[in-house]
Design a protein around this motif. Structure first.
Motif, PDB file in Angstrom:
ATOM      1  N   VAL B  52       3.937   9.545   3.485  1.00 11.22           N
ATOM      2  CA  VAL B  52       4.455   8.496   4.371  1.00 11.22           C
ATOM      3  C   VAL B  52       5.059   9.114   5.630  1.00 11.22           C
ATOM      4  N   ILE B  55       2.379  10.337   8.018  1.00 11.28           N
ATOM      5  CA  ILE B  55       1.836   9.224   8.806  1.00 11.28           C
ATOM      6  C   ILE B  55       2.787   8.904   9.962  1.00 11.28           C
ATOM      7  N   VAL B  91      -6.989  11.965  -4.039  1.00  8.86           N
ATOM      8  CA  VAL B  91      -6.233  11.003  -4.842  1.00  8.86           C
ATOM      9  C   VAL B  91      -6.794  10.956  -6.261  1.00  8.86           C
ATOM     10  N   ALA B 215      -3.107   7.977   5.777  1.00  6.37           N
ATOM     11  CA  ALA B 215      -3.071   6.564   5.404  1.00  6.37           C
ATOM     12  C   ALA B 215      -4.062   6.275   4.277  1.00  6.37           C
ATOM     13  N   ALA B 216      -5.207   6.993   4.282  1.00  6.75           N
ATOM     14  CA  ALA B 216      -6.204   6.775   3.221  1.00  6.75           C
ATOM     15  C   ALA B 216      -5.608   7.100   1.852  1.00  6.75           C
ATOM     16  N   GLY B 218      -2.293   7.451   1.403  1.00  9.20           N
ATOM     17  CA  GLY B 218      -1.058   6.668   1.330  1.00  9.20           C
ATOM     18  C   GLY B 218      -1.285   5.284   0.741  1.00  9.20           C
ATOM     19  N   VAL B 219      -2.357   4.621   1.170  1.00  9.38           N
ATOM     20  CA  VAL B 219      -2.690   3.294   0.639  1.00  9.38           C
ATOM     21  C   VAL B 219      -2.934   3.379  -0.864  1.00  9.38           C
ATOM     22  N   ALA B 220      -3.681   4.413  -1.268  1.00 13.58           N
ATOM     23  CA  ALA B 220      -3.991   4.568  -2.694  1.00 13.58           C
ATOM     24  C   ALA B 220      -2.725   4.833  -3.506  1.00 13.58           C
ATOM     25  N   PHE B 222       0.311   4.066  -2.640  1.00 13.73           N
ATOM     26  CA  PHE B 222       1.139   2.851  -2.546  1.00 13.73           C
ATOM     27  C   PHE B 222       0.661   1.826  -3.582  1.00 13.73           C
ATOM     28  N   ALA B 223      -0.666   1.606  -3.617  1.00 15.00           N
ATOM     29  CA  ALA B 223      -1.231   0.625  -4.545  1.00 15.00           C
ATOM     30  C   ALA B 223      -0.998   1.056  -5.991  1.00 15.00           C
ATOM     31  N   ILE B 227       4.636   5.574  -4.792  1.00 14.28           N
ATOM     32  CA  ILE B 227       5.593   5.827  -3.716  1.00 14.28           C
ATOM     33  C   ILE B 227       6.923   5.176  -4.058  1.00 14.28           C
TER      34      ILE B 227
END
Lengths: 117, 287
Positions: B52, B55, B91, B215-216, B218-220, B222-223, B227
């Motif tokens: 994070v 980013i 990831v 972000a690629a 990070g999104v994973a 996060f989902a 995080i």
């Protein structure tokens, strides 16, 4: 090439969005940290967690927003190849989030003992 | 949430961000060792939090590069296909790799970074190779120019060997997702040596790409719920503030001694990470 003017405009737009977005995201996180300290009595952990999560989500979304903006410009300028490339990047990021959700579910099913963190 | 731990996380990440900013690196390379070695944060949690802040630092510093016309956004989006794919692979792999392996890999990346810092980046004045109108860079119209203020004119440059650049960038995305760093270690050789971009363009473009790459993953993360806002929040905020501070520092302090100092720091951290990989803790119990 007529791209030079358009290019510098796009560069500036992307710069502005990223810059302001970073400040907004950071400010939201800061708010999440400060609010429970100056406002006792509320469930500080919950408030903090929610607000900070919103700030973090915004920060993660910024680069994705930037790719979407680029996609819009490429489509408008009828740059077919680059539109496809930008879409591909978005599709890969989307695949990542689907993957993340799927693995979160499988971890939940396996039980909390295996949950990371 | 303890005020004490928030203050500690903020301070540590301001420090990491300032170091990173002064060196023109992402804060992650210092952040993850600090969090794991001193904060006793689990390395997977540290990586997710660090992503994070990587980013945030990339996005926060992108504007000046973009405004001065140094960032080649066409090259960036093409290479981002490879970095995001690499991040996705990272990831997928992250859950299967042991903590020891990650510590060892991190140590290796630190050592390579240290050696890169020792050897100055130099413009490779390449042989004017045979112009091929059908190579990728020409077909995709990646060649561009940037305004050079010293020369007072636009400098035109050609982009070379895009396929090799893509392979290196896939590796950079993979390392970035696994270790929570911007992974300039692989981006710099990819940009300078494979694509032969001018150094200023290479720095600006790689900085621009780091955000999407991170972000690629990070999104994973996060989902996946990996995080933890109690760690990632203060760390991201601290890194952004630290990076601002670091950029100021960079202007105030001169180069050579600073570089040498950081090489020593990088090697020291690498040794500690290696020892941790082997299960030996010299400093780990301080916090």
């Amino acid at each position: 090439m007529n791209t030079s003017l358009a290019r510098s405009q796009l560069d500036r737009l992307l710069g502005k969005v990223l810059h302001r977005g970073t400040w907004l995201g950071s400010s939201i996180i800061a708010l999440g940290l400060v609010l429970p300290m100056i406002w006792p009595g509320i469930s500080s952990t919950m408030i903090f967690t929610r607000i900070a999560t919103a700030g973090i989500a915004l920060l993660i979304a910024l680069p994705i927003l930037r790719v979407i903006l680029m996609l819009i410009v490429f489509v408008r300028e009828r740059e077919l190849r680059f539109s496809v490339i930008a879409l591909l990047v978005l599709a890969i990021i989307l695949a990542g989030s689907v993957l993340g959700i799927a693995s979160a579910k499988s971890t939940a099913e396996r039980g909390p003992s295996e949950t990371r963190m | 949430m303890h005020v004490g731990s928030v203050a500690w996380l903020l301070l540590v990440s301001i420090g990491a961000g300032a170091l990173g900013g002064a060196l023109g690196m992402a804060s992650g390379i210092f952040l993850v060792p600090l969090l794991t070695l001193f904060g006793r944060v689990d390395i997977h949690a540290a990586v997710a939090a660090s992503i994070v802040s990587v980013i945030a630092c990339s996005c926060g510093s992108a504007a000046p590069f973009l405004r001065s016309g140094l960032t080649n956004i066409r090259v960036a989006i093409v290479l981002e296909v490879a970095t995001t794919l690499g991040a996705l692979t990272g990831v997928l792999l992250a859950g299967t790799l042991s903590t020891q392996f990650l510590f060892g890999l991190f140590a290796a990346v630190l050592l390579v970074s240290a050696s890169q810092m020792m050897t100055r980046r130099r413009e490779i004045s390449g042989e004017p190779d045979v112009f091929n109108p059908r190579d990728w860079a020409t077909v995709l119209r990646l060649h561009s120019s940037y305004p050079d203020h010293a020369l007072g004119r636009d400098v035109f440059y050609r982009v070379r060997r895009v396929p090799l650049g893509l392979v290196l960038m896939y590796g950079a995305g993979l390392i970035s997702a696994l270790l929570g760093i911007g992974s300039g270690v692989l981006k710099i050789p990819a940009m300078d040596t494979a694509l032969r971009l001018p150094i200023k363009v290479s720095t600006a473009t790689s900085n621009f790409m780091i955000g999407v790459t991170a972000a690629a993953s990070g999104v994973a993360y996060f989902a996946r719920g990996a995080i933890d806002p109690a760690v990632a929040g203060p760390v991201a905020l601290g890194s952004v503030l630290g990076a601002l501070l670091g950029a100021r520092l960079l202007m105030a302090i001169s180069g050579e001694k600073l570089r040498l100092f950081f090489v020593v720091v990088l090697v020291a951290v690498a040794v500690q990470m290696l020892l941790s990989a082997l299960g030996i803790h010299l400093l780990g119990h301080l916090a």
